[in-house]
Design an enzyme around this catalytic site. Structure first.
Site, short mmCIF file in Angstrom:
data_model
loop_
_atom_site.label_atom_id
_atom_site.label_comp_id
_atom_site.label_asym_id
_atom_site.label_seq_id
_atom_site.Cartn_x
_atom_site.Cartn_y
_atom_site.Cartn_z
N LYS A 73 0.86 -1.20 0.00
CA LYS A 73 0.00 0.00 0.00
C LYS A 73 0.89 1.24 0.00
CE LYS A 73 -4.25 -1.71 1.95
NZ LYS A 73 -3.92 -3.09 1.61
N ASP A 107 -1.44 -2.23 -4.10
CA ASP A 107 -2.86 -2.28 -3.75
C ASP A 107 -3.50 -0.93 -4.06
OD1 ASP A 107 -2.73 -4.88 -2.76
OD2 ASP A 107 -2.69 -4.29 -0.66
N MET A 108 -4.82 -0.92 -4.26
CA MET A 108 -5.49 0.36 -4.47
C MET A 108 -6.26 0.74 -3.20
SD MET A 108 -5.78 2.88 -6.47
CE MET A 108 -5.44 2.49 -8.19
N GLN A 139 -10.55 -1.05 -9.18
CA GLN A 139 -11.77 -1.36 -8.44
C GLN A 139 -13.00 -1.18 -9.36
OE1 GLN A 139 -10.50 1.79 -6.04
NE2 GLN A 139 -10.02 0.55 -4.23
N ARG A 160 -4.83 -6.27 -11.16
CA ARG A 160 -5.70 -7.11 -10.34
C ARG A 160 -7.05 -6.40 -10.30
NH1 ARG A 160 -4.32 -6.52 -4.43
NH2 ARG A 160 -2.83 -8.21 -4.67
N LYS A 163 -13.68 -5.71 -6.61
CA LYS A 163 -14.88 -4.86 -6.61
C LYS A 163 -14.59 -3.53 -5.93
CE LYS A 163 -18.27 -8.60 -6.72
NZ LYS A 163 -19.50 -9.16 -6.11
N GLY A 164 -13.75 -3.54 -4.89
CA GLY A 164 -13.45 -2.30 -4.17
C GLY A 164 -13.94 -2.41 -2.73
N LYS A 177 -24.98 -2.56 -5.73
CA LYS A 177 -24.14 -3.75 -5.91
C LYS A 177 -24.32 -4.35 -7.30
CE LYS A 177 -23.56 -8.44 -4.04
NZ LYS A 177 -22.20 -8.67 -4.50
N THR A 202 -11.77 -12.07 -6.51
CA THR A 202 -13.16 -12.10 -6.05
C THR A 202 -13.46 -13.45 -5.42
OG1 THR A 202 -15.48 -11.82 -6.69
CG2 THR A 202 -14.04 -12.85 -8.33
N ARG A 265 -12.85 -6.74 6.40
CA ARG A 265 -13.33 -8.10 6.10
C ARG A 265 -14.66 -8.36 6.81
NH1 ARG A 265 -9.42 -7.05 3.36
NH2 ARG A 265 -11.17 -6.41 2.12
C1 LIG Z 1 -6.77 -10.91 -3.59
C2 LIG Z 1 -7.57 -9.71 -3.25
C3 LIG Z 1 -6.97 -8.47 -3.23
C4 LIG Z 1 -7.72 -7.33 -2.97
N1 LIG Z 1 -7.12 -6.09 -3.06
C5 LIG Z 1 -7.88 -4.98 -2.91
C6 LIG Z 1 -7.34 -3.67 -3.13
O1 LIG Z 1 -6.16 -3.49 -3.45
N2 LIG Z 1 -8.17 -2.62 -2.98
C7 LIG Z 1 -9.51 -2.75 -2.64
O2 LIG Z 1 -10.22 -1.75 -2.56
N3 LIG Z 1 -10.02 -3.98 -2.40
C8 LIG Z 1 -9.25 -5.08 -2.53
N4 LIG Z 1 -9.82 -6.32 -2.33
C9 LIG Z 1 -11.17 -6.43 -1.70
C10 LIG Z 1 -12.28 -6.37 -2.71
O3 LIG Z 1 -12.37 -5.09 -3.25
C11 LIG Z 1 -13.63 -6.76 -2.06
O4 LIG Z 1 -13.91 -5.86 -1.02
C12 LIG Z 1 -13.69 -8.16 -1.51
O5 LIG Z 1 -12.95 -9.06 -2.29
C13 LIG Z 1 -15.14 -8.67 -1.47
O6 LIG Z 1 -15.69 -8.68 -2.77
P1 LIG Z 1 -16.05 -10.01 -3.59
O7 LIG Z 1 -15.58 -9.82 -4.98
O8 LIG Z 1 -15.53 -11.21 -2.91
O9 LIG Z 1 -17.63 -9.99 -3.70
P2 LIG Z 1 -18.81 -9.78 -2.67
O10 LIG Z 1 -20.01 -9.50 -3.49
O11 LIG Z 1 -18.44 -8.81 -1.59
O12 LIG Z 1 -18.94 -11.20 -2.01
C14 LIG Z 1 -19.34 -12.35 -2.74
C15 LIG Z 1 -19.34 -13.56 -1.81
O13 LIG Z 1 -17.99 -13.84 -1.42
C16 LIG Z 1 -17.96 -14.23 -0.07
N5 LIG Z 1 -17.17 -13.24 0.68
C17 LIG Z 1 -16.77 -12.02 0.28
N6 LIG Z 1 -16.04 -11.38 1.20
C18 LIG Z 1 -16.01 -12.22 2.25
C19 LIG Z 1 -15.42 -12.16 3.52
N7 LIG Z 1 -14.73 -11.11 3.94
N8 LIG Z 1 -15.59 -13.24 4.35
C20 LIG Z 1 -16.28 -14.31 3.96
N9 LIG Z 1 -16.86 -14.43 2.76
C21 LIG Z 1 -16.73 -13.42 1.92
C22 LIG Z 1 -19.36 -14.32 0.42
O14 LIG Z 1 -19.81 -15.62 0.17
C23 LIG Z 1 -20.08 -13.35 -0.49
O15 LIG Z 1 -21.44 -13.63 -0.62
C24 LIG Z 1 -9.10 -7.46 -2.64
C25 LIG Z 1 -9.71 -8.71 -2.67
C26 LIG Z 1 -8.97 -9.83 -2.97
C27 LIG Z 1 -9.67 -11.14 -3.03
#
Ligand SMILES: Cc1cc2nc3c(=O)[nH]c(=O)nc-3n(C[C@H](O)[C@H](O)[C@H](O)COP(=O)(O)OP(=O)(O)OC[C@H]3O[C@@H](n4cnc5c(N)ncnc54)[C@H](O)[C@@H]3O)c2cc1C
Length: 283
Positions: A73, A107-108, A139, A160, A163-164, A177, A202, A265
């Protein structure tokens, strides 16, 4: 107490904990990216100290032959104090990564930092000897992301897509969403069609299914991209993707400054609060 609370999502407090977990994740057939937790620092000395941990990580990854890169970061590297300091540190880390055959993922963070983060990554990548050794995160909730992705592909920068994770105003990000999800699918297709190796981060099965089916239709082989997930989240899905022949990278955070990461998280999935609480009560 902190250890017990955060253990679900954080590999441990020390660098050695992260290396141990990385090795075990590698053994399960997945790549790793390591995040030394910490956000905005308040002095240049602190930024350099944070960078030192990443330098140590790069050396340890090579010594132990781990299949791992680093996620950094820029605020932890002093971005809020002095963008030139953060850029100098990012450049040093990328030089070290290039020298050790590795890669730095920036990271963003929240939207006031999007442009400066893009500018820094682009400038580092413009150095011919560092090309390809630094990548960025985009994002899908931001309106600007389609244009940013097109430019990054033109510049040959690995993305990478996530969603954000930050709370953003409707002036800059889709509030619904459903719109974020639709944009994620659209952007992932742009990335998949490009000749560069990108990461789709994701845990959303709908996003993953859409990417798989698009790749199959366009004859994009699984070796040309990777899925990325967070340590401790949807381990079942991580294993399933590996069994199906997809590349999976696990994002492994470690360190004492686990609190903001842990809270993001929990916020993503309120059921996690209950999950953690139940585990706390268990012996
Ligand atoms: C490898 C990686 C790097 C990332 N880097 C960044 C970054 O640099 N900047 C940034 O803004 N964001 C980052 N993120 C976070 C990202 O933006 C999302 O906030 C996060 O991944 C949740 O989104 P989702 O795509 O899993 O979908 P969502 O719609 O949030 O979730 C879909 C499903 O995934 C599961 N899930 C999601 N999150 C969780 C959790 N915390 N605990 C348990 N189950 C869960 C649940 O089953 C949920 O129904 C990163 C995520 C990953 C995986």
């Amino acid at each position: 107490m902190g250890n017990k609370l955060s253990g679900r999502f954080v590999a441990g407090m020390e660098l050695a904990d992260a290396l141990r977990v990385a090795e075990s994740v590698n053994k399960q057939g997945m790549f790793v990216t390591l995040d030394s937790l910490g956000e905005s620092v308040s002095s240049a000395a602190e930024a350099h100290k944070a960078a030192d941990v990443y330098h140590e990580l790069l050396d340890s990854i090579r010594e132990r032959h781990l299949d791992a890169n680093i996620s950094v970061k820029l605020t932890q590297m002093g971005l809020a104090l002095d963008p030139e300091l953060a850029e100098a540190i990012a450049t040093n880390l990328t030089e070290h990564a290039k020298y050790t055959g590795n890669f730095v993922r920036i990271d963003m963070e929240d939207s006031p930092l999007t442009q400066v983060t893009l500018d820094i990554v682009r400038r580092v990548n413009e150095r011919p000897d560092l090309r390809g050794a630094i990548g960025i995160v985009i994002q899908a909730y931001l309106y600007r992301s389609q244009a940013d992705i097109e430019q990054l592909i033109a510049d040959g920068i690995r993305v990478r897509l996530c969603k954000g994770a930050y709370k953003e105003p409707a002036e800059v990000a889709f509030p619904r969403k459903a719109d974020v999800d639709a944009n994620y699918i659209k952007l992932s297709q742009t990335l998949l069609e490009s000749p560069i190796y990108h990461g789709l981060a994701t845990h959303d099965e709908a996003m993953i299914a859409a990417a798989k089916s698009f790749a199959k239709k366009r004859d994009i082989t699984p070796s040309r991209f990777e899925f990325q997930m967070l340590y401790g989240v949807r381990r079942d899905l991580q294993r399933k993707l590996v069994a199906e022949g997809y590349n999976v990278r696990v994002y492994i955070p470690f360190g004492r400054e686990w609190y903001p990461y842990f809270m993001r998280r929990l916020a993503e999935r309120p059921a996690n609060v209950l999950f953690i609480a139940k585990n706390m009560l268990r012996k």
